[in-house]
Each structure stands twice: as structure tokens, then as C-alpha cells.
Design a protein around this motif. Structure first.
Motif, PDB file in Angstrom:
ATOM      1  N   SER A  34      43.887  41.288  34.836  1.00  0.00           N
ATOM      2  CA  SER A  34      43.322  41.958  36.001  1.00  0.00           C
ATOM      3  C   SER A  34      42.208  41.073  36.529  1.00  0.00           C
ATOM      4  CB  SER A  34      42.776  43.322  35.589  1.00  0.00           C
ATOM      5  OG  SER A  34      42.190  43.963  36.683  1.00  0.00           O
ATOM      6  N   PRO A  36      40.164  41.611  39.790  1.00  0.00           N
ATOM      7  CA  PRO A  36      39.695  42.131  41.078  1.00  0.00           C
ATOM      8  C   PRO A  36      38.623  41.243  41.681  1.00  0.00           C
ATOM      9  CG  PRO A  36      38.848  43.455  39.274  1.00  0.00           C
ATOM     10  CD  PRO A  36      39.808  42.468  38.681  1.00  0.00           C
ATOM     11  N   CYS A  41      44.930  39.019  45.763  1.00  0.00           N
ATOM     12  CA  CYS A  41      45.473  40.206  45.106  1.00  0.00           C
ATOM     13  C   CYS A  41      44.759  40.431  43.777  1.00  0.00           C
ATOM     14  CB  CYS A  41      46.972  40.037  44.877  1.00  0.00           C
ATOM     15  SG  CYS A  41      47.923  39.980  46.402  1.00  0.00           S
ATOM     16  N   PRO A  42      44.784  41.675  43.267  1.00  0.00           N
ATOM     17  CA  PRO A  42      43.981  42.023  42.097  1.00  0.00           C
ATOM     18  C   PRO A  42      44.537  41.632  40.723  1.00  0.00           C
ATOM     19  CG  PRO A  42      45.140  43.940  42.866  1.00  0.00           C
ATOM     20  CD  PRO A  42      45.426  42.841  43.848  1.00  0.00           C
ATOM     21  N   THR A  43      45.710  41.018  40.645  1.00  0.00           N
ATOM     22  CA  THR A  43      46.280  40.648  39.352  1.00  0.00           C
ATOM     23  C   THR A  43      46.610  39.163  39.356  1.00  0.00           C
ATOM     24  OG1 THR A  43      47.239  42.848  39.101  1.00  0.00           O
ATOM     25  CG2 THR A  43      48.152  41.112  37.716  1.00  0.00           C
ATOM     26  N   TYR A  53      48.610  34.827  42.032  1.00  0.00           N
ATOM     27  CA  TYR A  53      48.040  36.143  42.296  1.00  0.00           C
ATOM     28  C   TYR A  53      49.108  37.062  42.867  1.00  0.00           C
ATOM     29  CZ  TYR A  53      43.704  33.794  41.395  1.00  0.00           C
ATOM     30  OH  TYR A  53      42.719  33.074  40.784  1.00  0.00           O
ATOM     31  N   CYS A  55      50.074  41.326  43.984  1.00  0.00           N
ATOM     32  CA  CYS A  55      49.477  42.589  44.421  1.00  0.00           C
ATOM     33  C   CYS A  55      50.134  43.783  43.724  1.00  0.00           C
ATOM     34  CB  CYS A  55      49.587  42.702  45.937  1.00  0.00           C
ATOM     35  SG  CYS A  55      48.658  41.418  46.799  1.00  0.00           S
ATOM     36  N   SER A  57      49.833  46.030  39.793  1.00  0.00           N
ATOM     37  CA  SER A  57      48.955  46.220  38.639  1.00  0.00           C
ATOM     38  C   SER A  57      49.480  45.428  37.442  1.00  0.00           C
ATOM     39  CB  SER A  57      48.879  47.701  38.274  1.00  0.00           C
ATOM     40  OG  SER A  57      50.121  48.121  37.733  1.00  0.00           O
TER      41      SER A  57
END
Length: 69
Positions: A34, A36, A41-43, A53, A55, A57
Motif C-alpha cells: 500500500s 497512498p 494510484c494507492p498500490t 502503480y 488503482c 487495493s
């Protein structure tokens, strides 16, 4: 007699920045973290060559990777 070697390379389709499709070979992924606030993107997928990266989870990425193995 000729031997035929068939190679099957599997890729996982993931959602990238701006809804783009990203295809990654599971054998190239070292870690799923992860991240953020880093990248678009967060992952982050840490691969043999560079971070990618996505988007989705980390749990969703891991689930998709398990279905391919």
C-alpha cells in the motif's frame, strides 16, 4: 523428429492510472504494498525491474494473483 516446446506466459490485468489496463506477469512481482500519496494510484507492485502503480487495493491485487497460480 522435432520437439515442440510450448510456453504459456500468464499475465494479470489490473487497473492503472486514469482507468488504463496494466498487464503484469505474476512471476515478476516481488511485493504488493500500500503506497497512498505515492504515484498516481494507492498500490505499488514491486517488480523485478521497476515499481508499477495500480488503482486497486492490495487485497484485490493479491486475490487476482492467486487465481492465476
Amino acid at each position: 523428429m522435432i520437439a515442440v516446446l510450448s510456453v504459456l506466459i500468464l499475465f494479470v490485468a489490473l487497473v492503472g492510472p486514469n482507468g488504463s489496463a496494466i498487464y503484469v506477469a505474476p512471476s515478476q512481482i516481488v511485493a504488493v504494498i500500500s503506497s497512498p500519496g505515492v504515484g498516481a494510484c494507492p498500490t505499488a507492485l514491486i517488480t523485478m525491474s521497476q515499481p508499477v502503480y495500480v488503482c486497486e487495493s492490495p487485497a484485490e491485487v493479491k486475490r487476482k494473483l492467486e487465481t492465476v497460480k
